[in-house]
Motif scaffolding. Structure first.
Motif, PDB file in Angstrom:
ATOM      1  N   HIS A  71      30.403 -48.904 -84.554  1.00  0.00           N
ATOM      2  CA  HIS A  71      30.755 -48.312 -85.849  1.00  0.00           C
ATOM      3  C   HIS A  71      31.391 -49.348 -86.767  1.00  0.00           C
ATOM      4  O   HIS A  71      31.935 -50.353 -86.321  1.00  0.00           O
ATOM      5  CB  HIS A  71      31.787 -47.194 -85.662  1.00  0.00           C
ATOM      6  CG  HIS A  71      31.192 -45.906 -85.200  1.00  0.00           C
ATOM      7  ND1 HIS A  71      31.912 -44.744 -85.139  1.00  0.00           N
ATOM      8  CD2 HIS A  71      29.936 -45.590 -84.790  1.00  0.00           C
ATOM      9  CE1 HIS A  71      31.135 -43.755 -84.699  1.00  0.00           C
ATOM     10  NE2 HIS A  71      29.941 -44.248 -84.474  1.00  0.00           N
ATOM     11  N   MET A  82      33.180 -43.625 -91.097  1.00  0.00           N
ATOM     12  CA  MET A  82      32.704 -44.469 -90.014  1.00  0.00           C
ATOM     13  C   MET A  82      31.176 -44.470 -90.041  1.00  0.00           C
ATOM     14  O   MET A  82      30.554 -43.408 -89.974  1.00  0.00           O
ATOM     15  CB  MET A  82      33.216 -43.969 -88.678  1.00  0.00           C
ATOM     16  CG  MET A  82      34.732 -44.065 -88.581  1.00  0.00           C
ATOM     17  SD  MET A  82      35.316 -44.045 -86.885  1.00  0.00           S
ATOM     18  CE  MET A  82      34.922 -42.391 -86.399  1.00  0.00           C
ATOM     19  N   HIS A 105      34.169 -51.456 -84.872  1.00  0.00           N
ATOM     20  CA  HIS A 105      34.771 -51.056 -83.594  1.00  0.00           C
ATOM     21  C   HIS A 105      33.713 -50.437 -82.695  1.00  0.00           C
ATOM     22  O   HIS A 105      32.641 -50.055 -83.144  1.00  0.00           O
ATOM     23  CB  HIS A 105      35.923 -50.061 -83.807  1.00  0.00           C
ATOM     24  CG  HIS A 105      35.538 -48.834 -84.591  1.00  0.00           C
ATOM     25  ND1 HIS A 105      35.525 -48.800 -85.973  1.00  0.00           N
ATOM     26  CD2 HIS A 105      35.140 -47.602 -84.194  1.00  0.00           C
ATOM     27  CE1 HIS A 105      35.135 -47.605 -86.381  1.00  0.00           C
ATOM     28  NE2 HIS A 105      34.886 -46.853 -85.321  1.00  0.00           N
ATOM     29  N   MET A 107      32.857 -47.200 -80.541  1.00  0.00           N
ATOM     30  CA  MET A 107      33.292 -45.800 -80.600  1.00  0.00           C
ATOM     31  C   MET A 107      32.885 -45.110 -79.303  1.00  0.00           C
ATOM     32  O   MET A 107      31.723 -45.179 -78.894  1.00  0.00           O
ATOM     33  CB  MET A 107      32.590 -45.127 -81.772  1.00  0.00           C
ATOM     34  CG  MET A 107      33.220 -43.824 -82.148  1.00  0.00           C
ATOM     35  SD  MET A 107      34.586 -44.149 -83.274  1.00  0.00           S
ATOM     36  CE  MET A 107      35.792 -43.020 -82.643  1.00  0.00           C
TER      37      MET A 107
END
Ligand SMILES: [Cu+2]
Length: 150
Positions: A71, A82, A105, A107
């Motif tokens: 994401h 996101m 990041h 997820m």
């Protein structure tokens, strides 16, 4: 009791140190944080590309969650959203990709159980050039290198 918590702190300190290198693509400082019951969790790390060709982080997998995705948190029309990175995320030749809170990041959705500080979870990162790299994410209470929780 005092001895036990000192031993635990030592384990946490050593767990946050290792780097995972595969060829000349390196993964540094992987970590995740505690999650609430039923909530998703996010994973963070830094990829350094020491080769002279670009690579792409294509996918993330792991056995502790139903769905794992790449994401990017982005401000869209004044709202933090996101965005699922379906085509992966590039790492330029000689460059780096930083996964951190508020940005790119990993997820993790549909966790088998909430993440608790002190645990570790392993993920497999698939890169277009470097292939699969196994990474251990320790569950920390705060971002490594900072003394405040975000
Ligand atoms: Cu996300």
């Amino acid at each position: 009791m005092k001895i036990l918590s000192a031993a635990l702190l030592f384990v946490l300190a050593t767990l946050s140190l290792p780097s995972f290198a595969e060829g000349a693509l390196e993964v540094h400082q992987p970590w995740t944080r505690a999650s609430a019951p039923g909530a998703p969790a996010a994973g963070f790390l830094k990829v350094i590309n020491r080769t002279d060709s670009a690579d792409i982080l294509l996918d993330v997998s792991g056995r502790f969650a139903k769905r794992l995705e790449l994401h990017q948190s982005l401000m869209v029309d004044g709202m933090m959203k996101m965005i699922h990175q379906r085509d992966g995320v590039a790492i330029p030749a000689g460059g780096e990709l930083i996964l951190e809170p508020g940005s790119y990041h990993l997820m993790f959705m549909g966790l088998a159980q909430p993440f608790v500080v002190g645990e570790t979870y392993s993920v497999q990162l698939t890169f277009q050039q470097a292939g699969v790299i196994e990474v251990i994410l320790p569950v920390l209470s705060a971002e490594p290198g900072s003394d405040m929780a975000h």
